[in-house]
Motif scaffolding. Sequence first.
Motif, PDB file in Angstrom:
ATOM      1  N   ILE B  78      31.154  43.044  49.595  1.00  0.00           N
ATOM      2  CA  ILE B  78      30.462  42.572  50.687  1.00  0.00           C
ATOM      3  C   ILE B  78      30.147  41.196  50.532  1.00  0.00           C
ATOM      4  O   ILE B  78      29.813  40.889  49.537  1.00  0.00           O
ATOM      5  CB  ILE B  78      29.402  43.441  51.052  1.00  0.00           C
ATOM      6  CG1 ILE B  78      29.714  44.797  51.510  1.00  0.00           C
ATOM      7  CG2 ILE B  78      28.597  42.841  52.059  1.00  0.00           C
ATOM      8  CD1 ILE B  78      28.619  45.945  51.983  1.00  0.00           C
ATOM      9  N   ARG B  79      30.542  40.458  51.567  1.00  0.00           N
ATOM     10  CA  ARG B  79      29.911  39.044  51.483  1.00  0.00           C
ATOM     11  C   ARG B  79      28.569  38.864  52.334  1.00  0.00           C
ATOM     12  O   ARG B  79      28.521  39.335  53.524  1.00  0.00           O
ATOM     13  CB  ARG B  79      31.084  37.984  52.241  1.00  0.00           C
ATOM     14  CG  ARG B  79      30.729  36.606  52.253  1.00  0.00           C
ATOM     15  CD  ARG B  79      30.590  35.779  53.557  1.00  0.00           C
ATOM     16  NE  ARG B  79      30.810  36.581  54.756  1.00  0.00           N
ATOM     17  CZ  ARG B  79      31.891  36.315  55.376  1.00  0.00           C
ATOM     18  NH1 ARG B  79      32.757  35.602  54.736  1.00  0.00           N
ATOM     19  NH2 ARG B  79      32.091  36.963  56.471  1.00  0.00           N
ATOM     20  N   SER B 104      33.689  25.306  50.955  1.00  0.00           N
ATOM     21  CA  SER B 104      34.750  24.581  49.861  1.00  0.00           C
ATOM     22  C   SER B 104      35.391  25.738  48.974  1.00  0.00           C
ATOM     23  O   SER B 104      36.267  25.412  48.240  1.00  0.00           O
ATOM     24  CB  SER B 104      34.089  23.554  49.052  1.00  0.00           C
ATOM     25  OG  SER B 104      32.752  24.500  48.500  1.00  0.00           O
ATOM     26  N   GLY B 105      34.724  26.977  48.949  1.00  0.00           N
ATOM     27  CA  GLY B 105      34.931  27.874  48.242  1.00  0.00           C
ATOM     28  C   GLY B 105      34.637  27.715  46.627  1.00  0.00           C
ATOM     29  O   GLY B 105      34.816  28.458  45.679  1.00  0.00           O
ATOM     30  N   VAL B 160      32.096  37.790  35.743  1.00  0.00           N
ATOM     31  CA  VAL B 160      33.115  38.099  36.788  1.00  0.00           C
ATOM     32  C   VAL B 160      34.185  36.904  36.553  1.00  0.00           C
ATOM     33  O   VAL B 160      33.836  35.841  36.564  1.00  0.00           O
ATOM     34  CB  VAL B 160      32.629  37.872  38.271  1.00  0.00           C
ATOM     35  CG1 VAL B 160      33.554  38.289  39.085  1.00  0.00           C
ATOM     36  CG2 VAL B 160      31.790  38.968  38.144  1.00  0.00           C
ATOM     37  N   ASP B 161      35.359  37.390  36.549  1.00  0.00           N
ATOM     38  CA  ASP B 161      36.542  36.391  36.258  1.00  0.00           C
ATOM     39  C   ASP B 161      36.576  35.412  37.461  1.00  0.00           C
ATOM     40  O   ASP B 161      36.681  35.916  38.578  1.00  0.00           O
ATOM     41  CB  ASP B 161      37.792  37.092  36.086  1.00  0.00           C
ATOM     42  CG  ASP B 161      39.118  36.338  35.830  1.00  0.00           C
ATOM     43  OD1 ASP B 161      38.795  34.956  35.673  1.00  0.00           O
ATOM     44  OD2 ASP B 161      39.983  36.618  36.100  1.00  0.00           O
ATOM     45  N   PRO B 162      36.343  34.278  37.159  1.00  0.00           N
ATOM     46  CA  PRO B 162      36.454  33.123  38.448  1.00  0.00           C
ATOM     47  C   PRO B 162      37.732  33.474  39.106  1.00  0.00           C
ATOM     48  O   PRO B 162      38.096  33.032  40.354  1.00  0.00           O
ATOM     49  CB  PRO B 162      36.279  31.734  37.807  1.00  0.00           C
ATOM     50  CG  PRO B 162      35.790  32.111  36.439  1.00  0.00           C
ATOM     51  CD  PRO B 162      36.062  33.334  35.891  1.00  0.00           C
ATOM     52  N   GLY B 163      38.828  33.515  38.406  1.00  0.00           N
ATOM     53  CA  GLY B 163      40.290  33.808  39.080  1.00  0.00           C
ATOM     54  C   GLY B 163      40.225  34.797  39.927  1.00  0.00           C
ATOM     55  O   GLY B 163      40.710  34.625  41.105  1.00  0.00           O
ATOM     56  N   LEU B 169      38.202  35.539  47.321  1.00  0.00           N
ATOM     57  CA  LEU B 169      37.926  34.531  48.478  1.00  0.00           C
ATOM     58  C   LEU B 169      39.289  34.309  49.485  1.00  0.00           C
ATOM     59  O   LEU B 169      39.105  34.503  50.669  1.00  0.00           O
ATOM     60  CB  LEU B 169      37.305  33.392  48.030  1.00  0.00           C
ATOM     61  CG  LEU B 169      36.185  33.628  47.433  1.00  0.00           C
ATOM     62  CD1 LEU B 169      35.541  32.032  47.010  1.00  0.00           C
ATOM     63  CD2 LEU B 169      34.699  34.124  48.284  1.00  0.00           C
ATOM     64  N   TRP B 170      40.169  34.407  48.664  1.00  0.00           N
ATOM     65  CA  TRP B 170      41.469  34.197  49.414  1.00  0.00           C
ATOM     66  C   TRP B 170      41.915  35.353  50.330  1.00  0.00           C
ATOM     67  O   TRP B 170      42.063  35.580  51.417  1.00  0.00           O
ATOM     68  CB  TRP B 170      42.587  33.962  48.520  1.00  0.00           C
ATOM     69  CG  TRP B 170      43.987  33.647  49.199  1.00  0.00           C
ATOM     70  CD1 TRP B 170      44.492  32.685  49.710  1.00  0.00           C
ATOM     71  CD2 TRP B 170      45.022  34.833  49.301  1.00  0.00           C
ATOM     72  NE1 TRP B 170      45.774  33.019  50.186  1.00  0.00           N
ATOM     73  CE2 TRP B 170      46.074  34.215  49.964  1.00  0.00           C
ATOM     74  CE3 TRP B 170      44.871  36.042  48.854  1.00  0.00           C
ATOM     75  CZ2 TRP B 170      47.201  34.915  50.286  1.00  0.00           C
ATOM     76  CZ3 TRP B 170      46.270  36.912  49.272  1.00  0.00           C
ATOM     77  CH2 TRP B 170      47.372  36.240  49.800  1.00  0.00           C
ATOM     78  N   ARG B 171      41.747  36.510  49.589  1.00  0.00           N
ATOM     79  CA  ARG B 171      41.824  37.957  50.344  1.00  0.00           C
ATOM     80  C   ARG B 171      40.936  38.161  51.358  1.00  0.00           C
ATOM     81  O   ARG B 171      41.157  38.608  52.629  1.00  0.00           O
ATOM     82  CB  ARG B 171      41.697  39.079  49.288  1.00  0.00           C
ATOM     83  CG  ARG B 171      42.687  39.363  48.411  1.00  0.00           C
ATOM     84  CD  ARG B 171      42.434  40.220  47.251  1.00  0.00           C
ATOM     85  NE  ARG B 171      42.144  41.609  47.993  1.00  0.00           N
ATOM     86  CZ  ARG B 171      41.224  42.396  47.481  1.00  0.00           C
ATOM     87  NH1 ARG B 171      40.384  42.033  46.700  1.00  0.00           N
ATOM     88  NH2 ARG B 171      41.068  43.656  48.128  1.00  0.00           N
ATOM     89  N   LEU B 172      39.735  37.613  51.197  1.00  0.00           N
ATOM     90  CA  LEU B 172      38.592  37.662  52.341  1.00  0.00           C
ATOM     91  C   LEU B 172      39.030  36.787  53.675  1.00  0.00           C
ATOM     92  O   LEU B 172      38.982  37.062  54.615  1.00  0.00           O
ATOM     93  CB  LEU B 172      37.243  37.335  51.902  1.00  0.00           C
ATOM     94  CG  LEU B 172      36.317  37.157  52.902  1.00  0.00           C
ATOM     95  CD1 LEU B 172      35.886  38.420  53.598  1.00  0.00           C
ATOM     96  CD2 LEU B 172      34.920  36.562  52.116  1.00  0.00           C
ATOM     97  N   ALA B 173      39.592  35.596  53.514  1.00  0.00           N
ATOM     98  CA  ALA B 173      40.018  34.833  54.352  1.00  0.00           C
ATOM     99  C   ALA B 173      41.405  35.329  55.249  1.00  0.00           C
ATOM    100  O   ALA B 173      41.316  35.313  56.378  1.00  0.00           O
ATOM    101  CB  ALA B 173      40.378  33.415  53.647  1.00  0.00           C
ATOM    102  N   GLN B 174      42.276  36.020  54.203  1.00  0.00           N
ATOM    103  CA  GLN B 174      43.450  36.628  55.128  1.00  0.00           C
ATOM    104  C   GLN B 174      42.975  37.718  55.847  1.00  0.00           C
ATOM    105  O   GLN B 174      43.353  37.823  57.056  1.00  0.00           O
ATOM    106  CB  GLN B 174      44.288  37.191  54.064  1.00  0.00           C
ATOM    107  CG  GLN B 174      44.945  36.067  52.951  1.00  0.00           C
ATOM    108  CD  GLN B 174      46.005  35.332  53.708  1.00  0.00           C
ATOM    109  OE1 GLN B 174      45.697  34.333  54.192  1.00  0.00           O
ATOM    110  NE2 GLN B 174      47.010  35.779  53.948  1.00  0.00           N
TER     111      GLN B 174
END
Lengths: 82, 184
Positions: B78-79, B104-105, B160-163, B169-174
């Motif tokens: 959850i964000r 900026s992410g 938590v792996d930054p990758g 974050l990319w999945r969240l944007a999608q």
Amino acid sequence: MKFLRMRPGHGEVLLTEGDPDVREDEERLVEEFRRQLDEGMWAAVPTHAPGSGRRQAVMIHEYGEIPSGADRVIFFPRASGG
Amino acid sequence: MSLTVLALSLVALALAVPTLAERLSAARRRRAKEAKRPERSVFADPGRERRAEHRARELLRSCVNDEEWSMYRDLGFIRVRGSTPGYAYLIYPHKPVVAYMPESGRLLNEYCVEFPDMTGAIAGSRLPDSDDVLAKWMALTGDERRLIRTANMHLPGRQVDPGRVRRDLWRLAQWERSRSSARS
């Protein structure tokens, strides 16, 4: 109003419930509230943020802070640095 | 004849002794191992954890808004937007809260926090995943400063792996794009 408590390995359990406007119920609720805080629990009431669809929690430090009309208080273990 | 039978019996016995000794020793080892094994934990019932998680998900669903619930159901986190503009957190079950800048992410910090129940017999076991997420959500939205003060702060990447976070974050944007296009 219901008092719920998160339990490890169990999910939430109902601690007690009652009508805060009924004196006997209120006494029981106050007693249970204190017991939970003495056991190291934090208490929160999930609410709607006014004027938006956003939801948030209100942290409750004493029984008198419970918003009127709240239908539940959730007790959960106090946070600690992991 | 009887001497031959006796001799054969003795040979058979001599051959059987090591096998019997080995079996006895194996049984002793097995018993010792079983004695050392801790008593079956709270989760002796294999369905218990599943039922606990089911209850926790229902509670979480009843507390957060529709968007946050769908996010958790679809993405597994959850964000939550911070009280400071331009600041947000990702809440994962049983992992540190990750702070980042949505514009900026950029990843800022990991806040390591847990909710150990120290009372009675349940000390040592942990909350179901969705209860852990709800506890973080309530603590963050109810008193962000206190939670941040309580947590151990680390640079991104400690637990938590930054990758993975960047992928999330990319999945969240999608996910947000597809939701908004489905609405329009």
